[in-house]
Design a protein around this motif. Sequence first.
Motif, PDB file in Angstrom:
ATOM      1  N   SER A  74       0.954  -1.434  -0.036  1.00 23.95           N
ATOM      2  CA  SER A  74      -0.048  -0.138  -0.446  1.00 23.95           C
ATOM      3  C   SER A  74       1.046   1.878   0.629  1.00 23.95           C
ATOM      4  O   SER A  74       1.829   1.366   0.845  1.00 23.95           O
TER       5      SER A  74
ATOM      6  N   ARG B 223      -9.440  -0.788  -4.611  1.00 24.66           N
ATOM      7  CA  ARG B 223      -8.252  -0.271  -4.377  1.00 24.66           C
ATOM      8  C   ARG B 223      -8.173   0.440  -4.086  1.00 24.66           C
ATOM      9  O   ARG B 223      -6.272   0.475  -3.412  1.00 24.66           O
TER      10      ARG B 223
ATOM     11  N   GLN C 145      -5.145   6.821  -1.298  1.00 22.03           N
ATOM     12  CA  GLN C 145      -4.995   5.339  -0.775  1.00 22.03           C
ATOM     13  C   GLN C 145      -4.852   4.307  -1.796  1.00 22.03           C
ATOM     14  O   GLN C 145      -5.994   3.934  -2.432  1.00 22.03           O
TER      15      GLN C 145
ATOM     16  N   ASN D 163      -4.020   0.675  -1.892  1.00 26.65           N
ATOM     17  CA  ASN D 163      -3.637  -0.685  -1.609  1.00 26.65           C
ATOM     18  C   ASN D 163      -3.500  -2.209  -2.559  1.00 26.65           C
ATOM     19  O   ASN D 163      -3.731  -1.795  -3.983  1.00 26.65           O
ATOM     20  N   SER D 164      -3.446  -2.894  -2.392  1.00 29.35           N
ATOM     21  CA  SER D 164      -3.213  -4.353  -3.241  1.00 29.35           C
ATOM     22  C   SER D 164      -2.058  -3.835  -4.475  1.00 29.35           C
ATOM     23  O   SER D 164      -2.815  -3.976  -5.532  1.00 29.35           O
TER      24      SER D 164
END
Length: 124
Positions: free
Chosen positions: A16, A66, A81, A83-84
């Motif tokens: 992340s 994501r 943000q 993620n993944s």
Amino acid sequence: VQLQASGGGLVQTGGSLRLTCAASGLTFSGYNMGWFRQAPGKEREFVAAISWIGSTTRYADSVKGRVTISRGNAKNTVFLQMNSLKPEDTAVYYCAADRRSSVLAGMSEDIDYWGQGTQVTVSS
């Protein structure tokens, strides 16, 4: 007007990152904000956008689920943000400020201001 992007870096697949864009010299609350990215040899592409009041968000299909875009009008900042993360997310990420509807439409044309970019590299 200055849009200062930060938070990029090198991360492994699945990791992340949180990008930040700090704006100055403009009435931040009057601008829709967005993030675009450009990978080597590719055109700049839309990632995410948020309306001036924060009530509307848009995401590219490639990052939906994501990535989350948010803003803090009190501090003239917009966040991304992520993620993944995947290797295909590797690119220079640019924040954009737009008084009209280009950024919410995912279009890079007619953007009022661009930030300088921050590199995101995702290793496999």
